[in-house]
Design an enzyme around this catalytic site. Sequence first.
Site, mmCIF file in Angstrom:
data_model
loop_
_atom_site.group_PDB
_atom_site.id
_atom_site.type_symbol
_atom_site.label_atom_id
_atom_site.label_comp_id
_atom_site.label_asym_id
_atom_site.label_seq_id
_atom_site.Cartn_x
_atom_site.Cartn_y
_atom_site.Cartn_z
ATOM 1 N N ARG A 44 0.849 -1.182 0.000
ATOM 2 C CA ARG A 44 0.000 0.000 0.000
ATOM 3 C C ARG A 44 0.888 1.236 0.000
ATOM 4 N NH1 ARG A 44 2.316 1.908 3.869
ATOM 5 N NH2 ARG A 44 0.817 3.589 3.820
ATOM 6 N N GLY A 45 0.216 2.412 -0.127
ATOM 7 C CA GLY A 45 0.967 3.659 -0.241
ATOM 8 C C GLY A 45 1.098 3.995 -1.724
ATOM 9 N N ARG A 87 -7.664 -0.349 -6.513
ATOM 10 C CA ARG A 87 -7.878 0.758 -5.573
ATOM 11 C C ARG A 87 -7.975 2.051 -6.400
ATOM 12 N NH1 ARG A 87 -4.248 1.123 -0.452
ATOM 13 N NH2 ARG A 87 -6.152 2.108 0.317
ATOM 14 N N GLN A 191 -2.098 2.092 10.121
ATOM 15 C CA GLN A 191 -0.799 2.198 9.423
ATOM 16 C C GLN A 191 0.211 2.980 10.271
ATOM 17 O OE1 GLN A 191 -3.773 2.636 8.024
ATOM 18 N NE2 GLN A 191 -3.806 2.178 5.838
ATOM 19 N N ASP A 232 -2.142 10.779 -1.800
ATOM 20 C CA ASP A 232 -2.504 9.747 -2.780
ATOM 21 C C ASP A 232 -2.795 10.344 -4.140
ATOM 22 O OD1 ASP A 232 -2.971 8.281 -0.135
ATOM 23 O OD2 ASP A 232 -2.968 6.759 -1.710
ATOM 24 N N ASN A 242 -5.605 12.296 0.840
ATOM 25 C CA ASN A 242 -4.692 11.463 1.632
ATOM 26 C C ASN A 242 -5.530 10.674 2.627
ATOM 27 O OD1 ASN A 242 -1.961 10.596 2.279
ATOM 28 N ND2 ASN A 242 -2.177 11.725 4.196
#
Length: 347
Positions: A44-45, A87, A191, A232, A242
Site C-alpha cells: 500500500r501507499g 484501488r 498504518q 494519494d 490522503n
Amino acid sequence: MKTVEWAEDKIRIIDQTRLPGEQVFLELDSYDAVAVAIKEMRIRGAPALGIVAAYAMALGAQRIEAETREEFLAQLHRIGEVLAATRPTAVNLFRAVERLEAAAVGESVAEIRSGLIGEARRIEAEEAEANRRMGALGAGLIEDGFTVLTHCNAGALATVSYGTALGVVRAAVEQGKRVHVFATETRPLLQGARLTAWELSQEGIPVTLIADTMTGHFLSRERINCVVVGADRIAANGDVANKIGTYNIAVLAAENSVPFYVAAPTSTIDLSVASGAEIPIEERSPEEVTHIQGVRIAPPGVEAANPAFDVTPHRYVSAIITENGIVGEPYVERLRKITGQRGGRHG
Ligand code: MRU
C-alpha cells in the site's frame, strides 16, 4: 530492505498486514496475485502501488500467449484493467499502468517484454530518486529540535525505500538535526501504529504514538512544530487526497497556526482533475471499522462507513514538497510549472 522487488519471474513484497509482529515476504508469481495483494493492503501507499503495478504489468506480459502483436497488446490492456480496478484513489497506480502500455513498443514480442521490464525498473528508480530529492529539499523546513506530526505511513513502506513525509524526516536527521515524530495510530487499519512506529523505531528516530483523537490537543499545546503527511492524489488546484483523517489534522493545524506540509512526488500530482471534488474516494469494507485486527469491537449488525481517504482543501496546505521544488499558492500555476504536465488523462 525494499518494499517491492522484481525477481525475474515473480515480485517480492513485504506483507504489510503482518507488520510489526512478523516480517513475512511474499513471492507473487502472477499479475492477479498482485491485484489481490493490493486489495488486501499487503502492499500500500501511493508510490509503492505504482511500482508494484508496473512490475505486475511486466510480469503479466511474460505469460501472454498471443499470435499477433495486436492480440498481445489487447491482453496487456486487460491486465492493466485488472490492476486499475484494485484501488481508485492513488493516481500513481493508473499512471504506472498507462506508462507500461505506452512502453509496449518493439519489433518482436520478446523486445516488447524486455521493454516493459525496463520501464517498470525506470519507475522504481525515478521514485527512489524523487524520495531522496524531496527529502533533501523538505529537510530545509525542519529545524533542529522540531517535533513533526505525521499521519498514516508515508515512509519507506509506502514507496520503495526512504519515503516521502518520512523521507523529509530522515533527511533532516541525516543533516544532524534532532527530530521527534508524533505518529497518529491511523484507524481503521492502523498504518501509523503498525508501520510508521515500526519504521522509525527500527532507525532509532524518536517517535511518540498517539490516538487519532489526540491531534487537536497536541497541536494546541505548542508541542508540534509542523505537520508533514503524504498524498494519494493532488488535484490541479492543490487539493490533497490522503488517508482519512488528514483533513481534520489540516484544519486543526491552521486553527493553531502550525504549518501543514504535504510531501509527494510529482507522480502523485494529477492535473487532469481540477479540484479534490473530482478525486474518487475508495470505500472499504465496514468490517475494518467494526473490527480491529479481526476482533469485533461493535455490536453485531451495526452499520459502519469506511471511506479510506479524505480531501484537504488547498487553503489549508502551507506547501507541497516535491522532488522538483517546494510550492505554495497559487497552486494552479506552480503545480503546472513543476510537473510539466498539460492536464491530459492523469497528466
Ligand atoms: O490506504 P493506504 O495505506 O494505501 O494509504 C496510504 C496513504 O494515505 C499515504 O499517506 C499516501 O499513499 C502517501 S505514501 C508515500
